[in-house]
Design a protein around this motif. Structure first.
Motif, mmCIF file in Angstrom:
data_model
loop_
_atom_site.group_PDB
_atom_site.id
_atom_site.type_symbol
_atom_site.label_atom_id
_atom_site.label_comp_id
_atom_site.label_asym_id
_atom_site.label_seq_id
_atom_site.Cartn_x
_atom_site.Cartn_y
_atom_site.Cartn_z
ATOM 1 N N PHE A 34 43.358 -44.876 29.187
ATOM 2 C CA PHE A 34 43.879 -44.333 28.845
ATOM 3 C C PHE A 34 45.484 -44.389 29.889
ATOM 4 C CE2 PHE A 34 41.834 -44.016 24.791
ATOM 5 C CZ PHE A 34 42.572 -44.139 23.924
ATOM 6 N N ILE A 35 46.384 -45.452 30.192
ATOM 7 C CA ILE A 35 47.387 -44.721 30.537
ATOM 8 C C ILE A 35 48.357 -43.274 30.781
ATOM 9 C CG2 ILE A 35 49.273 -45.342 32.785
ATOM 10 C CD1 ILE A 35 46.862 -48.479 32.312
ATOM 11 N N ASN A 36 48.257 -42.704 31.124
ATOM 12 C CA ASN A 36 50.137 -41.677 30.657
ATOM 13 C C ASN A 36 51.781 -42.468 31.727
ATOM 14 O OD1 ASN A 36 48.299 -38.740 30.125
ATOM 15 N ND2 ASN A 36 48.671 -40.152 29.090
ATOM 16 N N ALA A 37 52.554 -42.488 30.309
ATOM 17 C CA ALA A 37 54.015 -42.637 31.064
ATOM 18 C C ALA A 37 54.617 -41.837 30.358
ATOM 19 C CB ALA A 37 54.439 -44.065 30.344
ATOM 20 N N LYS A 38 55.491 -41.324 31.580
ATOM 21 C CA LYS A 38 57.164 -40.126 30.861
ATOM 22 C C LYS A 38 57.559 -40.815 29.996
ATOM 23 C CE LYS A 38 57.731 -38.607 35.698
ATOM 24 N NZ LYS A 38 56.730 -39.508 36.478
ATOM 25 N N ALA A 39 57.706 -39.898 28.961
ATOM 26 C CA ALA A 39 59.030 -40.402 27.234
ATOM 27 C C ALA A 39 59.677 -40.368 28.685
ATOM 28 C CB ALA A 39 58.248 -39.400 26.795
ATOM 29 N N ASN A 40 60.677 -40.714 27.417
ATOM 30 C CA ASN A 40 62.038 -41.953 27.667
ATOM 31 C C ASN A 40 62.746 -42.365 29.209
ATOM 32 O OD1 ASN A 40 63.285 -40.741 25.200
ATOM 33 N ND2 ASN A 40 63.088 -38.535 25.371
ATOM 34 N N ASP A 41 61.336 -42.646 29.608
ATOM 35 C CA ASP A 41 61.430 -43.485 31.466
ATOM 36 C C ASP A 41 61.155 -44.835 30.743
ATOM 37 O OD1 ASP A 41 61.552 -44.401 33.725
ATOM 38 O OD2 ASP A 41 60.445 -42.428 34.295
ATOM 39 N N SER A 42 62.081 -46.456 30.530
ATOM 40 C CA SER A 42 61.290 -46.706 30.317
ATOM 41 C C SER A 42 61.475 -47.124 32.109
ATOM 42 C CB SER A 42 62.490 -48.201 29.333
ATOM 43 O OG SER A 42 63.791 -47.897 30.511
ATOM 44 N N ASP A 43 61.796 -47.164 33.235
ATOM 45 C CA ASP A 43 60.845 -47.700 34.652
ATOM 46 C C ASP A 43 59.372 -47.600 34.174
ATOM 47 O OD1 ASP A 43 63.531 -48.715 34.913
ATOM 48 O OD2 ASP A 43 64.214 -47.204 35.617
ATOM 49 N N ASP A 44 59.382 -46.109 34.450
ATOM 50 C CA ASP A 44 57.748 -45.514 34.688
ATOM 51 C C ASP A 44 56.708 -46.293 33.289
ATOM 52 O OD1 ASP A 44 55.843 -43.678 35.442
ATOM 53 O OD2 ASP A 44 55.521 -43.177 33.320
ATOM 54 N N PHE A 45 57.334 -46.389 32.602
ATOM 55 C CA PHE A 45 56.529 -47.094 31.214
ATOM 56 C C PHE A 45 56.353 -49.002 32.234
ATOM 57 C CE2 PHE A 45 56.013 -50.661 28.029
ATOM 58 C CZ PHE A 45 55.336 -50.071 27.203
ATOM 59 N N LYS A 46 57.080 -49.738 32.362
ATOM 60 C CA LYS A 46 57.543 -50.718 33.111
ATOM 61 C C LYS A 46 56.420 -51.137 34.236
ATOM 62 C CE LYS A 46 61.317 -52.534 30.584
ATOM 63 N NZ LYS A 46 63.135 -52.341 30.836
ATOM 64 N N LYS A 47 56.456 -50.303 34.907
ATOM 65 C CA LYS A 47 55.535 -50.225 36.091
ATOM 66 C C LYS A 47 54.238 -50.297 35.529
ATOM 67 C CE LYS A 47 56.047 -46.529 38.999
ATOM 68 N NZ LYS A 47 57.207 -45.571 39.008
ATOM 69 N N LYS A 48 54.178 -49.499 34.902
ATOM 70 C CA LYS A 48 52.503 -49.465 34.094
ATOM 71 C C LYS A 48 52.244 -50.314 33.294
ATOM 72 C CE LYS A 48 52.491 -44.474 35.009
ATOM 73 N NZ LYS A 48 53.753 -43.043 35.077
ATOM 74 N N ALA A 49 53.007 -51.365 32.629
ATOM 75 C CA ALA A 49 52.475 -52.127 31.745
ATOM 76 C C ALA A 49 52.277 -53.298 32.240
ATOM 77 C CB ALA A 49 53.540 -52.111 30.854
ATOM 78 N N ASP A 50 51.446 -53.044 32.903
ATOM 79 C CA ASP A 50 50.848 -54.712 33.831
ATOM 80 C C ASP A 50 49.721 -55.688 33.263
ATOM 81 O OD1 ASP A 50 48.453 -53.577 33.345
ATOM 82 O OD2 ASP A 50 47.889 -52.852 35.971
ATOM 83 N N GLU A 51 49.274 -56.364 33.654
ATOM 84 C CA GLU A 51 48.144 -57.513 32.814
ATOM 85 C C GLU A 51 47.128 -56.779 32.406
ATOM 86 O OE1 GLU A 51 46.965 -56.815 36.980
ATOM 87 O OE2 GLU A 51 48.705 -56.983 35.991
ATOM 88 N N THR A 52 46.680 -55.284 32.414
ATOM 89 C CA THR A 52 45.416 -54.988 32.024
ATOM 90 C C THR A 52 45.927 -54.078 30.404
ATOM 91 O OG1 THR A 52 45.440 -52.912 33.001
ATOM 92 C CG2 THR A 52 44.206 -54.138 33.557
ATOM 93 N N VAL A 53 46.703 -53.722 30.190
ATOM 94 C CA VAL A 53 47.578 -52.890 28.996
ATOM 95 C C VAL A 53 47.357 -53.922 27.494
ATOM 96 C CG1 VAL A 53 49.210 -51.784 28.036
ATOM 97 C CG2 VAL A 53 48.504 -51.957 30.068
ATOM 98 N N CYS A 54 46.963 -53.611 26.775
ATOM 99 C CA CYS A 54 46.609 -53.850 25.813
ATOM 100 C C CYS A 54 47.754 -53.637 24.328
ATOM 101 C CB CYS A 54 45.401 -54.328 24.598
ATOM 102 S SG CYS A 54 45.041 -52.967 24.255
ATOM 103 N N ALA A 55 48.074 -52.353 24.860
ATOM 104 C CA ALA A 55 48.892 -51.941 23.558
ATOM 105 C C ALA A 55 49.389 -50.259 24.714
ATOM 106 C CB ALA A 55 47.982 -50.605 22.339
ATOM 107 N N VAL A 56 50.662 -49.870 23.286
ATOM 108 C CA VAL A 56 51.184 -48.792 23.559
ATOM 109 C C VAL A 56 51.335 -47.937 22.596
ATOM 110 C CG1 VAL A 56 53.498 -49.286 23.375
ATOM 111 C CG2 VAL A 56 53.249 -47.292 24.511
#
Ligand SMILES: Cc1ncc(COP(=O)(O)O)c(C=O)c1O
Length: 395
Positions: A165-187
Motif C-alpha cells: 500500500f502506498i499513500n498519496a496526498k488527498a487532492n494532489d494529483s501530481d503526488d498521485f501520478k508520481k506514485k502511480a507507477d507500473e507496480t500499481v494495480c489500483a487506487v
C-alpha cells in the motif's frame, strides 16, 4: 451484577464506551435499560440503521425471512440473495456483487480482486500489486485494511502489516501520478473521508484520478462503506463526483442494521474472483438480504433521496445560526461540525446526557442520522445541541 459491570467483565475492552445501556428503539429514538430516558439518535449506529429503529416494513421482511430460512451456506443458491444482488446491481449499474459481512470485508474483497486482475493480465513477474490509498483515509480494522488506512495512528502494535500500500496526498494529483507507477494495480479512496474528519474530496481531483486510472489500466475502487446507500443524497456518492469506479464497496446502512458488506464490480473485473478464490461463510445471509431489499426499495427512490438533500440543507441552515459553530462539512446526511472550541468529545458526552446521540470524527462532531429522520426530530436534536453548546459557552 449490573449490565455495565457484566459487560466489562466479559467483553474485551476495545471501545471507549459511554455509561449508557440501550435496550430498545423505535423510529429515530432509543430508550435506555430502565426505560427512564429517551435519546434522539443522530448517529444511527454509525450510519447503519438507515431507516431508524425497527421500521415496520423492515421488521416484517426480516422476521418473515427468519421464519423461512435464516441461513444456508454459499454452496447453494437462495432466491433472496439473487433478488438482492439483482436489485443492487440494477440500482448501481454494476455487473456483479460479492457479499460479505462488514466494510472491512468488502474492502478486502476489492483488494484481492484488484491484485488478481493484474496478476491474471500482467503475470506474477510484473509485481503489479501495489494499491494507492490516501493520507487520512480509513478502510477498516483487519490487518490488510489497516495497512490500507492512511493514518499512522493505526499502524501500531500489530506488525508485520500487509505490504503493497502506498499513500498519496488527498487532492494532489501530481503526488498521485508520481506514485502511480507500473507496480500499481489500483487506487482506493473515500469520496468523503469519514473517520478522517468528514472531509469531502475535490471533485476535479477525483475526475483527474479516474481518467488517469482508466488510461493506465489501474482499477479505481471507491470505498463507499460510509458514503453509500443514500447517505450523501445520491444512492452512491460517486454520482455527485461524476465518476464511475470499476469497483465500489458498501456496508454500514445497506441492510438497515444487519451485518452486511458488498463489493460491486463492473464488466471489466466482475469475473476475476473465480470459484475457490474468495468466500465468506455468512456472506449474502438471507436475513441481511431481506433487510437490504427493504432498504434498497426506499433509499434508491428519487423522492427519498431528494428528502435526504432537503434535510441536509435544513440541518446546515439551522446549525449555521448557532454562534458556537464555526462551520459544517460533508454531504447529505453525513455531516461534520467544526466547533469553535474544538472540544467535540466533551460536547458529544454532554449531548448524550441531555438525550441526543451524536458521534465525533477527529475534532468535529459528526452526524449520521437515519435517512428517514423527520423535521420534528431534527429540530428536537438540534435544540439539545444548541443548549449544550450555549451552556458550555456560559461556563
Ligand atoms: C470508509 C470506511 N471503510 C471501511 C470501514 C470499515 O467498516 P466495518 O467497520 O464495517 O468493517 C469503515 C468504518 O467506519 C469506513 O468508514
Amino acid at each position: 451484577m449490573s449490565t455495565i459491570n457484566k459487560f466489562n467483565k466479559y467483553v474485551m475492552g476495545t471501545y471507549g464506551r459511554y455509561d449508557l445501556v440501550l435496550e430498545k428503539g423505535g423510529g429515530r429514538t432509543a430508550a435506555d435499560e430502565n426505560g427512564v430516558k429517551d435519546y434522539i439518535d443522530f448517529g444511527s449506529g454509525i450510519g447503519t440503521n438507515s431507516l431508524g429503529y425497527c421500521d415496520s416494513e423492515w421488521v416484517e421482511a426480516v422476521c418473515s425471512q427468519a421464519k423461512t430460512l435464516q441461513h444456508t451456506s454459499n454452496y447453494y443458491y437462495t432466491k433472496i440473495q439473487a433478488d438482492f444482488a439483482a436489485k443492487l446491481c440494477g440500482i448501481t449499474g454494476y455487473s456483479k456483487v460479492f457479499f460479505g459481512n462488514s466494510g472491512a470485508e468488502a474492502n478486502e474483497c476489492a483488494i484481492k480482486l484488484a491484485r488478481k486482475y493484474s496478476f491474471d493480465k500482467y503475470g506474477k513477474e510484473a509485481k503489479r500489486y501495489n494499491i494507492i490509498t490516501l493520507e487520512n483515509s480509513f478502510h477498516g480494522r483487519t490487518l490488510t485494511t489497516l495497512s490500507a488506512t492512511g493514518q499512522d495512528s493505526f499502524h501500531n502494535y500489530f506488525f508485520p502489516f500487509t505490504e503493497g500500500f502506498i499513500n498519496a496526498k488527498a487532492n494532489d494529483s501530481d503526488d498521485f501520478k508520481k506514485k502511480a507507477d507500473e507496480t500499481v494495480c489500483a487506487v482506493m479512496l473515500e469520496f468523503v473521508q469519514g473517520e478522517g474528519g468528514v472531509i469531502p474530496l475535490d471533485p476535479a481531483y477525483v475526475k483527474e484520478i479516474a481518467d488517469y486510472c482508466s488510461l493506465h489500466d489501474i482499477l479505481f475502487i471507491a470505498d463507499e462503506v460510509q458514503t453509500g446507500v443514500g447517505r450523501t443524497g445520491t444512492f452512491l456518492a460517486s454520482e455527485q463526483f461524476g465518476v464511475k469506479p470499476d469497483v465500489t464497496t458498501l456496508a454500514k446502512g445497506l441492510a438497515g442494521g444487519i451485518p452486511v458488506g458488498a463489493c460491486l464490480a463492473n464488466d471489466k473485473c466482475c469475473d476475476i474472483l473465480t470459484s475457490g478464490t474468495h468466500g465468506s461463510t455468512f456472506g449474502g445471509n438471507p436475513l441481511a438480504c431481506a433487510g437490504g431489499n427493504v432498504v434498497l426499495n426506499r433509499a434508491a427512490d428519487k423522492d427519498f433521496l431528494a428528502g435526504v438533500c432537503e434535510k441536509s440543507a435544513f440541518i446546515k441552515e439551522k446549525l449555521s445560526q448557532i454562534p458556537e459553530i464555526e462551520g459544517i462539512d460533508g454531504l447529505g446526511l453525513m455531516l461534520g461540525i467544526r466547533l469553535k472550541t474544538k472540544n467535540a468529545a466533551e460536547i458529544c458526552k454532554n449531548c448524550l446526557e441531555n438525550g441526543l446521540l451524536v458521534l465525533t470524527a477527529k475534532t468535529k462532531l459528526r452526524m449520521l442520522p437515519p435517512l428517514n429522520i423527520t423535521y420534528e426530530e431534527i429540530d428536537k436534536g438540534i435544540s439539545i445541541l444548541k443548549n449544550v453548546l450555549q451552556e458550555k459557552e456560559n461556563g
